[in-house]
Design a protein around this motif. Structure first.
Motif, mmCIF file in Angstrom:
data_model
loop_
_atom_site.group_PDB
_atom_site.id
_atom_site.type_symbol
_atom_site.label_atom_id
_atom_site.label_comp_id
_atom_site.label_asym_id
_atom_site.label_seq_id
_atom_site.Cartn_x
_atom_site.Cartn_y
_atom_site.Cartn_z
ATOM 1 N N ARG A 12 0.836 -1.205 0.000
ATOM 2 C CA ARG A 12 0.000 0.000 0.000
ATOM 3 C C ARG A 12 0.870 1.253 0.000
ATOM 4 N N ALA A 13 1.931 1.253 0.803
ATOM 5 C CA ALA A 13 2.815 2.421 0.864
ATOM 6 C C ALA A 13 3.522 2.640 -0.469
ATOM 7 N N GLU A 16 1.103 4.143 -2.944
ATOM 8 C CA GLU A 16 0.940 5.576 -2.715
ATOM 9 C C GLU A 16 2.164 6.343 -3.204
ATOM 10 N N ARG A 19 1.991 6.616 -6.912
ATOM 11 C CA ARG A 19 0.677 7.041 -7.409
ATOM 12 C C ARG A 19 0.163 6.005 -8.409
ATOM 13 N N ASP A 64 8.837 12.183 -4.656
ATOM 14 C CA ASP A 64 8.685 12.164 -3.206
ATOM 15 C C ASP A 64 10.038 12.109 -2.496
ATOM 16 N N ARG A 78 2.237 11.678 3.535
ATOM 17 C CA ARG A 78 2.834 10.958 2.411
ATOM 18 C C ARG A 78 3.788 9.865 2.906
ATOM 19 N N PRO A 79 4.080 8.875 2.055
ATOM 20 C CA PRO A 79 4.818 7.689 2.523
ATOM 21 C C PRO A 79 6.171 7.975 3.170
ATOM 22 N N SER A 296 -8.676 6.270 -7.852
ATOM 23 C CA SER A 296 -8.176 7.555 -7.361
ATOM 24 C C SER A 296 -8.848 7.958 -6.052
ATOM 25 N N LYS A 298 -9.068 5.926 -3.640
ATOM 26 C CA LYS A 298 -8.320 5.196 -2.621
ATOM 27 C C LYS A 298 -6.873 5.669 -2.529
ATOM 28 N N VAL A 299 -6.271 5.952 -3.681
ATOM 29 C CA VAL A 299 -4.890 6.452 -3.727
ATOM 30 C C VAL A 299 -4.891 7.715 -4.560
ATOM 31 N N SER A 300 -4.536 8.839 -3.977
ATOM 32 C CA SER A 300 -4.577 10.112 -4.685
ATOM 33 C C SER A 300 -3.644 10.119 -5.882
#
Length: 302
Positions: A12-13, A16, A19, A64, A78-79, A296, A298-300
Motif C-alpha cells: 500500500r505504501a 501511494e 501514485r 517524493d 505521504r509515505p 483515485s 483510494k490512492v490520490s
C-alpha cells in the motif's frame, strides 16, 4: 524482509509512493503517438506503453524523494515523511524503474525508441531533482508528457506524432501550473487560465483532421463521432472541476481540479487515437478511465 536500512515498505505504501492508479493515464500517450505515426513499432507498441508506465512510476517515487523535507511540513501523511517508506528505498526504486523502462524501450524499438526514451528519462529526473520548483517546472513536465507521446512514434516518425504531443503537452502545462497551488490555494485567475487551456486543447483536437485516405464516409463519421464523444468526456472531467475551482479557488478545490486534470488525460488520449482511426486502441484506453476514477478515491493521483 528488509532493505539495506530497514523493513521493506508495505505494498500500500509503495502504491501511494508511485501514485499507482495515475499510471492508467500514461499508456494512452504512447498509443496516441503510435496511432498518429501509423504504428511504426507494430505489435511491440504495448511494450513501449509499459516502458512509459514504468518511467512514470519512477518519476513519482523520485518526486517524493526530492520533496521529502517539504512534504514533512506540507504533506506529512505521504509515505516518506510518515515513515512508511525510507528515502533510500524510494531513490533505489526510482533508479530501478528507470533502468527497466529504458530496457523495455530498447527491447521494443531499438535505437529508434531509445532516441526518445533516454531524453524522456533525463527530463523526468531533471524535473524532479532540479526544475520542479523553478519557473521552468511546468514546461519541463509538459515536455516529459509530450515526449511520452512521441515515444510511440520513435525517432523515425516524430513529425506525424507532433500534433497529439503538442495537445497533451499543453494540457499538462496548464494542470502542472495549477498544481503549484494545491497546498496554499489562490485566486480565480489561475484556475480560469487552466480552464481556458482545456477549452483550447479540446477545440484544437476537434479540428485535427481525420485521415481520408483508404476509408469510406461511414468510417470517417464513426471516427469523428467517437472522437467528439471522448472529447466531451475530457471537457466534462477536467473542465467541470476547473470551473468549480474558479468559483472557489481554495486548496481543496484546486487539488480536486488537478486530480481531475490528470484523469482527464485518458479521454483526451482516447479521442486522439480514435480520430486517427485506431478505434480498438481508443476503446482500450477509454476502458481504463472508470477504473482510474475509482482507484483515485483510494490512492490520490496528485
Amino acid at each position: 524482509m528488509t532493505d539495506a536500512g530497514g523493513p521493506l515498505p508495505s505494498p500500500r505504501a509503495v502504491a501511494e509512493l508511485v501514485r499507482a492508479p495515475a499510471a492508467l493515464t500514461v499508456p494512452g500517450d504512447t498509443l496516441a503517438g503510435a496511432a498518429a505515426a501509423g504504428w511504426p513499432f507494430g505489435a511491440a507498441t504495448p511494450v513501449l506503453a509499459l516502458s512509459s508506465t514504468l518511467l512514470y512510476w519512477a518519476g513519482m517515487a523520485l518526486n517524493d524523494y526530492a520533496d521529502r523535507d517539504l512534504d514533512a511540513v506540507e504533506r506529512p501523511e505521504r509515505p516518506i515523511p510518515s515513515g512508511r517508506v525510507r528515502p533510500g528505498f524510494a531513490l533505489g526504486l526510482s533508479a530501478g524503474l528507470t533502468a527497466a523502462a529504458i530496457g523495455a524501450a530498447g527491447l521494443a524499438g531499438g535505437r529508434r525508441a531509445l532516441g526518445v526514451a533516454v531524453p524522456l528519462a533525463a527530463t523526468v529526473w531533471a524535473y524532479d531533482l532540479a526544475l520542479k520548483a523553478t519557473p521552468a517546472g511546468p514546461a519541463a513536465m509538459a515536455a516529459a508528457r509530450a515526449l511520452d507521446v512521441l515515444l510511440g512514434a520513435g525517432t523515425g516518425r516524430l513529425r506525424d506524432a507532433l500534433p497529439p504531443a503538442a495537445l497533451v503537452g499543453t494540457h499538462t502545462l496548464a494542470v502542472t501550473a495549477l498544481s503549484r497551488r494545491e497546498v496554499t490555494g489562490g485566486g480565480p485567475v489561475l484556475p480560469a487560465t487552466t480552464l481556458a487551456a482545456t477549452g483550447a486543447v479540446a477545440l484544437s483536437a476537434a479540428a485535427w483532421p481525420v485521415p481520408r485516405r483508404g476509408q469510406g464516409r461511414a468510417a470517417r463519421l464513426l471516427r469523428q463521432a467517437a472522437g467528439a464523444g471522448l472529447l466531451g468526456s475530457y471537457l466534462s472531467t477536467a473542465g467541470r472541476a476547473q470551473l468549480a475551482a474558479v468559483a472557489d479557488p481554495g486548496a481543496d478545490r484546486i487539488r480536486r481540479a488537478v486530480g481531475a486534470g490528470i484523469l482527464g488525460l485518458i479521454p483526451l488520449q482516447a479521442s486522439l487515437a480514435a480520430r486517427r482511426g485506431a478505434l480498438p486502441a481508443a476503446a482500450a484506453v477509454a476502458a481504463g478511465f472508470p477504473l482510474a476514477r475509482r482507484l483515485s478515491r483510494k490512492v490520490s493521483p496528485t
